[in-house]
Motif scaffolding. Structure first.
Motif, short mmCIF file in Angstrom:
data_model
loop_
_atom_site.label_atom_id
_atom_site.label_comp_id
_atom_site.label_asym_id
_atom_site.label_seq_id
_atom_site.Cartn_x
_atom_site.Cartn_y
_atom_site.Cartn_z
N LEU A 218 -12.91 0.56 2.68
CA LEU A 218 -13.15 -0.82 3.14
C LEU A 218 -14.56 -1.21 2.75
O LEU A 218 -15.53 -0.58 3.16
CB LEU A 218 -12.96 -0.92 4.65
CG LEU A 218 -13.39 -2.22 5.33
CD1 LEU A 218 -12.59 -3.40 4.80
CD2 LEU A 218 -13.25 -2.11 6.85
N MET A 219 -14.67 -2.27 1.93
CA MET A 219 -15.97 -2.77 1.50
C MET A 219 -16.37 -3.98 2.33
O MET A 219 -15.54 -4.81 2.70
CB MET A 219 -15.93 -3.15 0.02
CG MET A 219 -15.67 -2.00 -0.94
SD MET A 219 -17.01 -0.78 -0.92
CE MET A 219 -18.37 -1.78 -1.55
N ALA A 225 -17.81 0.22 4.43
CA ALA A 225 -17.70 0.12 5.89
C ALA A 225 -16.76 1.18 6.46
O ALA A 225 -16.87 1.54 7.64
CB ALA A 225 -17.20 -1.27 6.28
N TYR A 226 -15.84 1.67 5.64
CA TYR A 226 -14.93 2.73 6.06
C TYR A 226 -14.43 3.46 4.82
O TYR A 226 -14.14 2.83 3.79
CB TYR A 226 -13.73 2.16 6.83
CG TYR A 226 -12.67 3.21 7.15
CD1 TYR A 226 -12.79 4.00 8.29
CD2 TYR A 226 -11.59 3.43 6.30
CE1 TYR A 226 -11.84 4.99 8.57
CE2 TYR A 226 -10.65 4.42 6.58
CZ TYR A 226 -10.77 5.19 7.72
OH TYR A 226 -9.85 6.17 7.99
N LEU A 240 -10.68 -3.10 12.82
CA LEU A 240 -9.88 -4.20 12.26
C LEU A 240 -10.41 -5.55 12.73
O LEU A 240 -10.55 -6.49 11.94
CB LEU A 240 -8.41 -4.05 12.66
CG LEU A 240 -7.66 -2.84 12.11
CD1 LEU A 240 -6.22 -2.86 12.59
CD2 LEU A 240 -7.71 -2.80 10.59
N LYS A 241 -10.74 -5.63 14.02
CA LYS A 241 -11.27 -6.89 14.55
C LYS A 241 -12.64 -7.21 13.95
O LYS A 241 -12.93 -8.36 13.60
CB LYS A 241 -11.38 -6.81 16.08
CG LYS A 241 -10.04 -6.87 16.79
CD LYS A 241 -10.22 -6.76 18.30
CE LYS A 241 -8.87 -6.78 19.02
NZ LYS A 241 -9.02 -6.60 20.48
N GLU A 242 -13.49 -6.20 13.84
CA GLU A 242 -14.83 -6.40 13.32
C GLU A 242 -14.79 -6.98 11.91
O GLU A 242 -15.61 -7.85 11.55
CB GLU A 242 -15.60 -5.08 13.32
CG GLU A 242 -17.01 -5.18 12.77
CD GLU A 242 -17.70 -3.83 12.68
OE1 GLU A 242 -18.79 -3.78 12.07
OE2 GLU A 242 -17.15 -2.83 13.20
N HIS A 243 -13.83 -6.52 11.10
CA HIS A 243 -13.77 -6.95 9.70
C HIS A 243 -12.65 -7.96 9.44
O HIS A 243 -12.32 -8.23 8.28
CB HIS A 243 -13.62 -5.72 8.79
CG HIS A 243 -14.84 -4.85 8.81
ND1 HIS A 243 -15.96 -5.14 8.06
CD2 HIS A 243 -15.12 -3.73 9.52
CE1 HIS A 243 -16.88 -4.21 8.29
NE2 HIS A 243 -16.40 -3.35 9.17
#
Length: 285
Positions: A218-219, A225-226, A240-243
């Protein structure tokens, strides 16, 4: 061997007043023989990242290790043509890769460019076209006179004809109908499982990523980011909510069932698997 980003940064228009850092100190390994997805919002750096994989872009800082070759920022890097044979990149807008007068000639162009004879190149092209489902009766048509989905298949065939070790696909199912999307994903899985091809997919399609990717990167804002198992990412509600990532439908359904008292196993990943679990739980009760 793994693909390794080592403190890699990329700066567009470096040294200019409007310079922009698209990748910021990336340290990352993409593993051989896996299906890896790269996701993130538009502008997160994912397309810039994959364009480094076959040296369309070169690092501004740091280095990249891929296919037994290290590409180092600010150094003269040789052997890039051979690297591009080993790392096949299919762009989102596949029509940009098509230019020959017939489909067969277009797909054969790559092997010929890397030294194959006319006969060898045509044989590789025919095999690749069969793999992606382009029928023989179409081979002598112009690649620009077919549908968007067929253009995408032809572009992928052009990459497969080079027999790369790593296949990088930017939004591979864009322009395909649901049946065509499933067939294309099945092809990538087959290449991965039967021939141990490393598959890297850039996509906004979280359903596809959840169903097929072994790992996901995850970019966000040019940083990672992950990086880890796909299942862990999509079971992490906070991340999921954060991104602002939408839950895949199956994950959403699992969460609704959990709210109703079902203890759904973490690794249930398919509708059939979920149905089997629910049936067993109902029998117990």
């Amino acid at each position: 061997m793994a693909i390794k980003f080592k403190s890699l940064s990329y700066i567009y228009d470096e040294g200019m007043p409007y310079a922009h850092t698209a990748l910021d100190d990336i340290n990352l390994e993409l593993y051989e023989g896996k299906i890896t997805a790269i996701i993130g919002e538009t502008g997160s750096g994912k397309s810039t990242m994959v364009e480094h994989l076959n040296a369309l872009l070169l690092p501004s800082k740091g280095s990249l290790e891929i296919c037994d070759k290290e590409i180092i920022a600010k150094e003269k890097n040789s052997g890039l043509k051979q690297l591009r044979k080993q790392v096949g990149l299919v762009f989102q807008f596949s029509e940009y890769q098509l230019f020959e007068e017939t489909i067969l000639k277009d797909v054969a162009f790559g092997p010929k460019n890397y030294g194959a004879s006319e006969e060898e190149a045509l044989a590789k092209a025919k095999e690749a076209l069969k793999l992606v489902g382009i029928k023989e009766k179409m081979w002598h048509m112009s690649p620009l006179d077919v549908s968007g989905g067929q253009k995408r298949r032809i572009a992928i065939a052009g990459i497969l004809a080079l027999e790369p070790n790593i296949i990088v696909l930017d939004e591979p199912t864009a322009g395909l109908d649901p049946k065509g999307s499933i067939e294309m994903i099945d092809l990538f899985i087959s290449l991965n499982k039967k021939f141990n091809k490393t598959i890297i997919i850039v996509s906004h399609d979280n359903e596809m990523v959840f169903n097929y990717a072994d790992r996901t990167v995850l970019m966000a804002k040019g940083k990672v980011a992950y990086d880890g198992p796909t299942l862990e990412l999509f079971n992490n509600e906070e991340l999921l909510k954060e991104h602002k990532l939408m839950e895949p439908m199956l994950v959403s359904f699992k969460n609704e069932l959990k709210a109703q008292g079902f203890d759904i196993p973490y690794d249930v990943r398919t509708i059939d698997g979920l149905a089997d679990y629910i049936a067993k739980e109902i029998k117990k009760k």
